[in-house]
Design a protein around this motif. Structure first.
Motif, mmCIF file in Angstrom:
data_model
loop_
_atom_site.group_PDB
_atom_site.id
_atom_site.type_symbol
_atom_site.label_atom_id
_atom_site.label_comp_id
_atom_site.label_asym_id
_atom_site.label_seq_id
_atom_site.Cartn_x
_atom_site.Cartn_y
_atom_site.Cartn_z
ATOM 1 N N HIS A 55 0.832 -1.198 0.000
ATOM 2 C CA HIS A 55 0.000 0.000 0.000
ATOM 3 C C HIS A 55 0.867 1.248 0.000
ATOM 4 N N ALA A 56 0.402 2.265 -0.680
ATOM 5 C CA ALA A 56 1.092 3.552 -0.646
ATOM 6 C C ALA A 56 0.981 4.152 0.758
ATOM 7 N N ASP A 57 1.977 4.903 1.145
ATOM 8 C CA ASP A 57 1.974 5.507 2.480
ATOM 9 C C ASP A 57 0.750 6.397 2.681
ATOM 10 N N SER A 58 0.296 7.034 1.620
ATOM 11 C CA SER A 58 -0.824 7.972 1.730
ATOM 12 C C SER A 58 -2.147 7.298 2.071
ATOM 13 N N VAL A 59 -2.225 5.987 1.884
ATOM 14 C CA VAL A 59 -3.487 5.287 2.151
ATOM 15 C C VAL A 59 -3.359 4.204 3.222
ATOM 16 N N LYS A 60 -2.169 3.996 3.721
ATOM 17 C CA LYS A 60 -1.975 2.958 4.752
ATOM 18 C C LYS A 60 -2.856 3.234 5.956
ATOM 19 N N GLY A 61 -3.491 2.172 6.430
ATOM 20 C CA GLY A 61 -4.373 2.314 7.573
ATOM 21 C C GLY A 61 -5.792 2.719 7.195
ATOM 22 N N ARG A 62 -5.991 3.140 5.959
ATOM 23 C CA ARG A 62 -7.338 3.538 5.502
ATOM 24 C C ARG A 62 -7.840 2.634 4.378
ATOM 25 N N PHE A 63 -6.957 2.283 3.466
ATOM 26 C CA PHE A 63 -7.325 1.449 2.324
ATOM 27 C C PHE A 63 -6.736 0.056 2.504
ATOM 28 N N THR A 64 -7.455 -0.936 2.010
ATOM 29 C CA THR A 64 -6.968 -2.309 2.055
ATOM 30 C C THR A 64 -7.259 -3.009 0.742
#
Length: 122
Positions: A55-64
């Motif tokens: 995952h890109a850092d910009s979406v880690k923790g939000r997108f899966t």
């Protein structure tokens, strides 16, 4: 072939799930996005065979990103959406196995599906 779906309009903080139907000899499946006036950006990728993800850092923790092998489908679950997530999201696939460190590089992908628009309102 690749077929993406699931985009739409959602309020900030909301969720959407994108789907990418995959067929044929495809290995790494990636999601990319492009906002108006901006360059295409890597979002996430997974191995169709092992399930490994990135995952890109910009979406880690939000997108899966995930895959359902039985359905030949790769999903992008997007939670806690922000207005800056507004973009056209496209899925892409490689025709051969690629090393993990290259999964973010759009030039590694051989097949592209049509994009699906995600709009996040503030």
């Amino acid at each position: 072939q690749l077929q993406a779906s699931g985009g739409g309009l959602v309020q900030a903080g909301g969720s959407l799930r994108l789907s990418c139907s995959v067929s044929g000899r495809m290995y790494t499946i990636g999601w990319f996005r492009q906002a108006p006036g901006k360059e295409r950006e890597f979002v996430a990728a997974c191995s169709r065979h092992t399930g490994s993800t990135r995952h890109a850092d910009s979406v880690k923790g939000r997108f899966t990103i995930s895959r359902d092998s039985a359905k030949n489908t790769v999903y992008l679950q997007m939670n806690s959406l922000k207005p800056e997530d507004t973009a056209v999201y496209s899925c892409a696939a490689t025709s051969a196995m690629k090393i993990f460190s290259t999964w973010h590089d759009s030039q590694q992908y051989d097949f592209w599906g049509q994009g699906t628009l995600v709009t996040v309102s503030s």
